[in-house]
Design a protein around this motif. Structure first.
Motif, PDB file in Angstrom:
ATOM      1  N   CYS A   8       0.854  -1.191   0.000  1.00 51.49           N
ATOM      2  CA  CYS A   8       0.000   0.000   0.000  1.00 51.49           C
ATOM      3  C   CYS A   8       0.885   1.234   0.000  1.00 51.49           C
ATOM      4  CB  CYS A   8      -0.903  -0.009   1.230  1.00 51.49           C
ATOM      5  SG  CYS A   8      -1.853   1.514   1.420  1.00 51.49           S
ATOM      6  N   LYS A   9       0.927   1.894  -1.153  1.00 49.94           N
ATOM      7  CA  LYS A   9       1.826   3.040  -1.310  1.00 49.94           C
ATOM      8  C   LYS A   9       1.414   4.212  -0.438  1.00 49.94           C
ATOM      9  CE  LYS A   9       3.069   2.224  -6.087  1.00 49.94           C
ATOM     10  NZ  LYS A   9       1.996   2.173  -7.085  1.00 49.94           N
ATOM     11  N   CYS A  10       0.131   4.430  -0.308  1.00 48.97           N
ATOM     12  CA  CYS A  10      -0.338   5.594   0.452  1.00 48.97           C
ATOM     13  C   CYS A  10       0.108   5.534   1.903  1.00 48.97           C
ATOM     14  CB  CYS A  10      -1.852   5.681   0.417  1.00 48.97           C
ATOM     15  SG  CYS A  10      -2.523   6.010  -1.199  1.00 48.97           S
ATOM     16  N   GLY A  39      -5.006   0.592   2.624  1.00 47.17           N
ATOM     17  CA  GLY A  39      -6.288   0.666   1.924  1.00 47.17           C
ATOM     18  C   GLY A  39      -7.192   1.774   2.429  1.00 47.17           C
ATOM     19  N   SER A  40      -6.727   2.525   3.416  1.00 45.21           N
ATOM     20  CA  SER A  40      -7.612   3.521   4.011  1.00 45.21           C
ATOM     21  C   SER A  40      -7.547   4.872   3.313  1.00 45.21           C
ATOM     22  CB  SER A  40      -7.299   3.686   5.495  1.00 45.21           C
ATOM     23  OG  SER A  40      -5.993   4.175   5.659  1.00 45.21           O
ATOM     24  N   LYS A  41      -6.709   4.984   2.274  1.00 45.68           N
ATOM     25  CA  LYS A  41      -6.638   6.275   1.586  1.00 45.68           C
ATOM     26  C   LYS A  41      -7.250   6.212   0.187  1.00 45.68           C
ATOM     27  CE  LYS A  41      -3.689  10.276   1.513  1.00 45.68           C
ATOM     28  NZ  LYS A  41      -2.303  10.684   1.369  1.00 45.68           N
ATOM     29  N   CYS A  42      -6.471   5.752  -0.804  1.00 52.41           N
ATOM     30  CA  CYS A  42      -7.022   5.759  -2.163  1.00 52.41           C
ATOM     31  C   CYS A  42      -7.794   4.483  -2.466  1.00 52.41           C
ATOM     32  CB  CYS A  42      -5.912   5.965  -3.190  1.00 52.41           C
ATOM     33  SG  CYS A  42      -4.918   4.505  -3.489  1.00 52.41           S
ATOM     34  N   GLY A  43      -7.486   3.403  -1.753  1.00 54.52           N
ATOM     35  CA  GLY A  43      -8.195   2.145  -1.955  1.00 54.52           C
ATOM     36  C   GLY A  43      -7.728   1.336  -3.148  1.00 54.52           C
ATOM     37  N   LYS A  44      -6.725   1.831  -3.862  1.00 54.22           N
ATOM     38  CA  LYS A  44      -6.271   1.127  -5.061  1.00 54.22           C
ATOM     39  C   LYS A  44      -5.581  -0.184  -4.737  1.00 54.22           C
ATOM     40  CE  LYS A  44      -5.686   4.863  -8.331  1.00 54.22           C
ATOM     41  NZ  LYS A  44      -4.768   5.976  -8.453  1.00 54.22           N
ATOM     42  N   CYS A  45      -5.110  -0.322  -3.524  1.00 54.64           N
ATOM     43  CA  CYS A  45      -4.376  -1.522  -3.151  1.00 54.64           C
ATOM     44  C   CYS A  45      -5.307  -2.633  -2.682  1.00 54.64           C
ATOM     45  CB  CYS A  45      -3.384  -1.195  -2.048  1.00 54.64           C
ATOM     46  SG  CYS A  45      -4.172  -0.379  -0.657  1.00 54.64           S
TER      47      CYS A  45
HETATM   48  S1  FES Z   1      -2.266   2.400  -2.133  1.00 55.33           S
HETATM   49 FE1  FES Z   1      -3.301   1.686  -0.384  1.00 55.33          FE
HETATM   50  S2  FES Z   1      -4.713   3.258   0.118  1.00 55.33           S
HETATM   51 FE2  FES Z   1      -3.660   4.000  -1.608  1.00 55.33          FE
END
Ligand code: FES
Length: 59
Positions: A8-10, A39-45
């Motif tokens: 999760c990059k965010c 997963g708590s920011k952009c959700g892309k992960c």
């Molecule tokens: S990469 Fe995980 S929340 Fe954005």
């Protein structure tokens, strides 16, 4: 598997962090999100995390 790989990059959460959370009892994506923030920011992960969990879930 490289435990230092960011999943999760965010939130800078690594695969190792996810495994650790699973060892501590996280069984769902929601648990992981609550415990690690992944997963708590952009959700892309989300997809990646779900797949990773499935692969590493103990029967
Ligand atoms: S990469 Fe995980 S929340 Fe954005």
């Amino acid at each position: 598997m490289d435990p230092k790989k960011i999943i999760c990059k965010c939130k800078d959460v690594t695969k190792g962090d996810i495994l650790k959370a699973m060892e501590k009892g996280a069984t769902s994506y929601k648990d992981i999100r609550d415990k690690t923030g992944a997963g708590s920011k952009c959700g892309k992960c989300e997809k990646k995390i779900r797949k990773f969990m499935k692969k590493h879930a103990e029967a």
